[in-house]
Design an enzyme around this catalytic site. Structure first.
Site, PDB file in Angstrom:
ATOM      1  N   TYR A   1     -12.378  -2.835  -3.613  1.00  0.00           N
ATOM      2  CA  TYR A   1     -12.919  -2.828  -2.251  1.00  0.00           C
ATOM      3  C   TYR A   1     -14.446  -2.744  -2.225  1.00  0.00           C
ATOM      4  O   TYR A   1     -15.024  -2.301  -1.232  1.00  0.00           O
ATOM      5  CB  TYR A   1     -12.305  -1.678  -1.443  1.00  0.00           C
ATOM      6  CG  TYR A   1     -10.899  -1.961  -0.925  1.00  0.00           C
ATOM      7  CD1 TYR A   1     -10.639  -3.076  -0.114  1.00  0.00           C
ATOM      8  CD2 TYR A   1      -9.840  -1.114  -1.220  1.00  0.00           C
ATOM      9  CE1 TYR A   1      -9.372  -3.340   0.373  1.00  0.00           C
ATOM     10  CE2 TYR A   1      -8.554  -1.378  -0.730  1.00  0.00           C
ATOM     11  CZ  TYR A   1      -8.328  -2.485   0.067  1.00  0.00           C
ATOM     12  OH  TYR A   1      -7.067  -2.752   0.565  1.00  0.00           O
TER      13      TYR A   1
ATOM     14  N   ASN B   1      -1.980  -0.084   7.169  1.00  0.00           N
ATOM     15  CA  ASN B   1      -1.436  -1.368   7.619  1.00  0.00           C
ATOM     16  C   ASN B   1      -0.586  -2.074   6.563  1.00  0.00           C
ATOM     17  O   ASN B   1      -0.435  -3.286   6.572  1.00  0.00           O
ATOM     18  CB  ASN B   1      -2.555  -2.259   8.145  1.00  0.00           C
ATOM     19  CG  ASN B   1      -3.623  -2.503   7.101  1.00  0.00           C
ATOM     20  OD1 ASN B   1      -3.457  -2.101   5.940  1.00  0.00           O
ATOM     21  ND2 ASN B   1      -4.694  -3.167   7.466  1.00  0.00           N
TER      22      ASN B   1
ATOM     23  N   HIS C   1      -2.095  -5.430   1.421  1.00  0.00           N
ATOM     24  CA  HIS C   1      -3.355  -6.127   1.145  1.00  0.00           C
ATOM     25  C   HIS C   1      -3.013  -7.538   0.698  1.00  0.00           C
ATOM     26  O   HIS C   1      -2.034  -7.738  -0.016  1.00  0.00           O
ATOM     27  CB  HIS C   1      -4.136  -5.432   0.011  1.00  0.00           C
ATOM     28  CG  HIS C   1      -5.237  -6.299  -0.528  1.00  0.00           C
ATOM     29  ND1 HIS C   1      -6.470  -6.378   0.092  1.00  0.00           N
ATOM     30  CD2 HIS C   1      -5.275  -7.186  -1.561  1.00  0.00           C
ATOM     31  CE1 HIS C   1      -7.220  -7.257  -0.562  1.00  0.00           C
ATOM     32  NE2 HIS C   1      -6.514  -7.752  -1.568  1.00  0.00           N
TER      33      HIS C   1
ATOM     34  N   GLU D   1      -9.235 -10.898  -7.889  1.00  0.00           N
ATOM     35  CA  GLU D   1      -8.333  -9.758  -7.660  1.00  0.00           C
ATOM     36  C   GLU D   1      -7.096  -9.827  -8.556  1.00  0.00           C
ATOM     37  O   GLU D   1      -6.646  -8.804  -9.072  1.00  0.00           O
ATOM     38  CB  GLU D   1      -7.918  -9.709  -6.187  1.00  0.00           C
ATOM     39  CG  GLU D   1      -9.064  -9.289  -5.270  1.00  0.00           C
ATOM     40  CD  GLU D   1      -8.726  -9.311  -3.786  1.00  0.00           C
ATOM     41  OE1 GLU D   1      -9.615  -8.985  -2.988  1.00  0.00           O
ATOM     42  OE2 GLU D   1      -7.576  -9.648  -3.425  1.00  0.00           O
TER      43      GLU D   1
ATOM     44  N   LYS E   1       0.824  -1.203   0.000  1.00  0.00           N
ATOM     45  CA  LYS E   1       0.000   0.000   0.000  1.00  0.00           C
ATOM     46  C   LYS E   1       0.870   1.270   0.000  1.00  0.00           C
ATOM     47  O   LYS E   1       2.091   1.190   0.208  1.00  0.00           O
ATOM     48  CB  LYS E   1      -0.924  -0.038   1.224  1.00  0.00           C
ATOM     49  CG  LYS E   1      -1.937  -1.196   1.201  1.00  0.00           C
ATOM     50  CD  LYS E   1      -2.839  -1.164   2.434  1.00  0.00           C
ATOM     51  CE  LYS E   1      -3.880  -2.275   2.407  1.00  0.00           C
ATOM     52  NZ  LYS E   1      -4.804  -2.205   3.567  1.00  0.00           N
TER      53      LYS E   1
HETATM   54  P1  IDP Z   1      -7.703  -6.933   5.480  1.00  0.00           P
HETATM   55  O1  IDP Z   1      -6.879  -5.932   4.688  1.00  0.00           O
HETATM   56  O2  IDP Z   1      -6.951  -7.459   6.661  1.00  0.00           O
HETATM   57  O3  IDP Z   1      -8.290  -8.018   4.617  1.00  0.00           O
HETATM   58  P2  IDP Z   1     -10.355  -5.748   5.542  1.00  0.00           P
HETATM   59  O4  IDP Z   1     -11.343  -5.983   6.622  1.00  0.00           O
HETATM   60  O5  IDP Z   1     -10.604  -6.417   4.230  1.00  0.00           O
HETATM   61  O6  IDP Z   1      -8.924  -6.107   6.120  1.00  0.00           O
HETATM   62  O7  IDP Z   1     -10.268  -4.166   5.323  1.00  0.00           O
HETATM   63  C1  IDP Z   1      -9.627  -3.622   4.189  1.00  0.00           C
HETATM   64  C2  IDP Z   1      -8.750  -2.484   4.638  1.00  0.00           C
HETATM   65  O8  IDP Z   1      -9.579  -1.428   5.137  1.00  0.00           O
HETATM   66  C3  IDP Z   1      -7.805  -2.797   5.799  1.00  0.00           C
HETATM   67  O9  IDP Z   1      -6.618  -3.442   5.402  1.00  0.00           O
HETATM   68  C4  IDP Z   1      -7.557  -1.416   6.374  1.00  0.00           C
HETATM   69  O10 IDP Z   1      -6.612  -0.713   5.585  1.00  0.00           O
HETATM   70  C5  IDP Z   1      -8.916  -0.772   6.217  1.00  0.00           C
HETATM   71  N1  IDP Z   1      -9.746  -0.962   7.420  1.00  0.00           N
HETATM   72  C6  IDP Z   1     -10.412  -2.080   7.797  1.00  0.00           C
HETATM   73  N2  IDP Z   1     -11.087  -1.901   8.942  1.00  0.00           N
HETATM   74  C7  IDP Z   1     -10.855  -0.630   9.301  1.00  0.00           C
HETATM   75  C8  IDP Z   1     -11.291   0.169  10.413  1.00  0.00           C
HETATM   76  O11 IDP Z   1     -12.029  -0.272  11.279  1.00  0.00           O
HETATM   77  N3  IDP Z   1     -10.827   1.455  10.442  1.00  0.00           N
HETATM   78  C9  IDP Z   1     -10.006   1.975   9.491  1.00  0.00           C
HETATM   79  N4  IDP Z   1      -9.589   1.258   8.425  1.00  0.00           N
HETATM   80  C10 IDP Z   1      -9.997  -0.023   8.333  1.00  0.00           C
HETATM   81 MG    MG Z   2      -9.715  -7.879   3.100  1.00  0.00          MG
END
Ligand code: IDP
Ligand code: MG
Length: 158
Positions: free
Chosen positions: A51, A114, A117, A128, A11
């Site tokens: 997304y 974080n 992805h 994807e 990212k």
């Molecule tokens: P993942 O990346 O671990 O699969 P997902 O639930 O698919 O997590 O969420 C996609 C992305 O959205 C996350 O990697 C993060 O960057 C962001 N995200 C998910 N949940 C939150 C939240 O509660 N607050 C802010 N950003 C979030």
């Molecule tokens: Mg995800």
């Protein structure tokens, strides 16, 4: 048990913080192979498709803004059970809580920024990878180390 190809995105925070090499190394050191790679600026439209499952969630607008804000490195990563292996290497979504030893646990302390992805299942991995790569951009090759990365003596990878 199967050889799988999964989509990994380094990212914008990973690129900006100069962590691309160290993150790619995590996947390589685990025994996985990068079979596709491209740097790009994700458009709003592409972020929306990628997304789509999160549309309407409170964090969705911020997520699209983040993912389109600066270049990313998109990887197709292949190997034995690559989808779950990559998810484990990444750590949990909330990097504040996830354990050191994972990419997010070692290098991030944010729930949204974080770093990586990774596809979360066989269907999402297939769609994807197809969303980000044309077929001819994926290289079908083996590494000399593959013979030692997993056990194929029973006829299937273990
Ligand atoms: P993942 O990346 O671990 O699969 P997902 O639930 O698919 O997590 O969420 C996609 C992305 O959205 C996350 O990697 C993060 O960057 C962001 N995200 C998910 N949940 C939150 C939240 O509660 N607050 C802010 N950003 C979030
Ligand atoms: Mg995800």
């Amino acid at each position: 048990m199967a050889i799988q190809t999964t989509l990994i995105i380094l990212k914008p925070d990973a690129v900006q913080r100069g962590l691309m090499g160290r993150i790619i190394s995590r996947f390589e050191e685990k025994g996985l192979t990068v079979v596709g790679a491209k740097m790009m600026l994700i458009t709003k439209e592409l972020a929306g498709r990628h997304y789509a499952v999160h549309a309407g969630r409170p964090f969705y607008d911020g997520l699209v803004k983040f993912m389109t804000s600066a270049p990313v490195l998109v990887l197709a990563v292949r190997g034995h059970e690559a989808i779950s292996v990559c998810r484990t290497l990444m750590g949990e979504t909330n990097a504040v809580k996830t354990l050191p030893g994972s990419i997010r646990g070692d290098f991030s302390c944010s729930r949204s920024f974080n770093l990586v992805h990774g596809s979360d299942g066989e269907e999402t991995a297939a769609s994807e990878v197809a969303l980000f790569f044309k077929k001819e951009e994926l290289l079908d090759y083996t590494r000399v180390t593959d013979a030692w990365a997993w056990d194929t003596s029973s006829g299937k990878p273990e």
